[in-house]
Write a protein that holds these residues in place. Structure first.
Motif, PDB file in Angstrom:
ATOM      1  N   THR A   1      -2.448  -0.921   4.226  1.00  0.00           N
ATOM      2  CA  THR A   1      -2.596  -0.574   2.810  1.00  0.00           C
ATOM      3  C   THR A   1      -1.252  -0.724   2.096  1.00  0.00           C
ATOM      4  O   THR A   1      -0.201  -0.463   2.689  1.00  0.00           O
ATOM      5  CB  THR A   1      -3.090   0.869   2.618  1.00  0.00           C
ATOM      6  OG1 THR A   1      -2.096   1.779   3.070  1.00  0.00           O
ATOM      7  CG2 THR A   1      -4.412   1.118   3.309  1.00  0.00           C
TER       8      THR A   1
ATOM      9  N   TYR B   1      -8.903   0.941   5.275  1.00  0.00           N
ATOM     10  CA  TYR B   1      -7.945   1.557   4.361  1.00  0.00           C
ATOM     11  C   TYR B   1      -8.128   3.063   4.242  1.00  0.00           C
ATOM     12  O   TYR B   1      -7.153   3.805   4.125  1.00  0.00           O
ATOM     13  CB  TYR B   1      -8.045   0.905   2.978  1.00  0.00           C
ATOM     14  CG  TYR B   1      -7.255  -0.377   2.827  1.00  0.00           C
ATOM     15  CD1 TYR B   1      -6.787  -1.101   3.910  1.00  0.00           C
ATOM     16  CD2 TYR B   1      -6.971  -0.865   1.562  1.00  0.00           C
ATOM     17  CE1 TYR B   1      -6.072  -2.273   3.748  1.00  0.00           C
ATOM     18  CE2 TYR B   1      -6.252  -2.040   1.382  1.00  0.00           C
ATOM     19  CZ  TYR B   1      -5.798  -2.735   2.480  1.00  0.00           C
ATOM     20  OH  TYR B   1      -5.080  -3.880   2.311  1.00  0.00           O
ATOM     21  N   ASN B   2      -9.365   3.545   4.267  1.00  0.00           N
ATOM     22  CA  ASN B   2      -9.596   4.988   4.155  1.00  0.00           C
ATOM     23  C   ASN B   2      -8.956   5.734   5.326  1.00  0.00           C
ATOM     24  O   ASN B   2      -8.352   6.786   5.132  1.00  0.00           O
ATOM     25  CB  ASN B   2     -11.091   5.302   4.084  1.00  0.00           C
ATOM     26  CG  ASN B   2     -11.696   4.877   2.767  1.00  0.00           C
ATOM     27  OD1 ASN B   2     -11.011   4.757   1.758  1.00  0.00           O
ATOM     28  ND2 ASN B   2     -12.976   4.623   2.772  1.00  0.00           N
TER      29      ASN B   2
ATOM     30  N   ASP C   1      -5.171   5.952   5.142  1.00  0.00           N
ATOM     31  CA  ASP C   1      -4.651   6.953   4.206  1.00  0.00           C
ATOM     32  C   ASP C   1      -4.162   8.192   4.954  1.00  0.00           C
ATOM     33  O   ASP C   1      -3.166   8.805   4.571  1.00  0.00           O
ATOM     34  CB  ASP C   1      -5.728   7.319   3.183  1.00  0.00           C
ATOM     35  CG  ASP C   1      -5.189   8.198   2.083  1.00  0.00           C
ATOM     36  OD1 ASP C   1      -4.194   7.794   1.428  1.00  0.00           O
ATOM     37  OD2 ASP C   1      -5.744   9.301   1.884  1.00  0.00           O
TER      38      ASP C   1
ATOM     39  N   GLU D   1       0.116   1.175  -0.061  1.00  0.00           N
ATOM     40  CA  GLU D   1       0.815   2.462  -0.113  1.00  0.00           C
ATOM     41  C   GLU D   1       1.558   2.736   1.191  1.00  0.00           C
ATOM     42  O   GLU D   1       2.711   3.162   1.179  1.00  0.00           O
ATOM     43  CB  GLU D   1      -0.177   3.607  -0.387  1.00  0.00           C
ATOM     44  CG  GLU D   1      -0.834   3.542  -1.740  1.00  0.00           C
ATOM     45  CD  GLU D   1      -2.018   2.568  -1.793  1.00  0.00           C
ATOM     46  OE1 GLU D   1      -2.452   2.258  -2.913  1.00  0.00           O
ATOM     47  OE2 GLU D   1      -2.506   2.111  -0.739  1.00  0.00           O
TER      48      GLU D   1
END
Length: 121
Positions: A110, A70-71, A74, A112
């Motif tokens: 993710t 997930y990082n 981003d 988002e």
């Protein structure tokens, strides 16, 4: 099977990307392909090349988005949302494509980033 018509409908849509299966991006013409695990320096080189070939590229394909954490995803959320990386902007008419292994792998994106996605398979 990739839905080319749905992909083409995203042309000019800002803050949108299309998700397809890994093997389906081969059916797309005029594309720049990078792996999601690409380093920042390699990604920057890809952006510079896209800008230099503005008239010739229709798709910016980021493969295996489901294979990174997930990082790291981003970074791609911001690229899709802002269409920019390190001061370089994607042309308005280039469509951002993300690839995943299968429908089950959509869960690995993710929330988002997924909210900016159109699934075309």
């Amino acid at each position: 099977m990739v839905n080319i018509e749905l992909i083409e409908l995203q042309n000019g849509c800002m803050a949108t990307c299309v998700v397809i299966q890994n093997e389906d991006y081969a059916a797309l013409d005029s594309k720049m392909v990078i792996n999601a695990k690409t380093s920042d320096s390699e990604l920057l080189l890809a952006f510079k090349e896209i800008i230099m070939n503005n008239e010739q590229l229709n798709y910016f394909v980021i493969t295996e988005i489901d294979e990174i954490n997930y990082n790291l995803q981003d970074r791609y959320f911001h690229i899709v949302k802002d269409r920019e990386f390190c001061g370089y902007n994607l042309p308005k008419d280039i469509i951002i494509i993300l690839t995943v292994k299968d429908k089950e792998s959509l869960k690995k994106i993710t929330p988002e980033l997924y909210q900016l996605c159109v699934v075309a398979f």
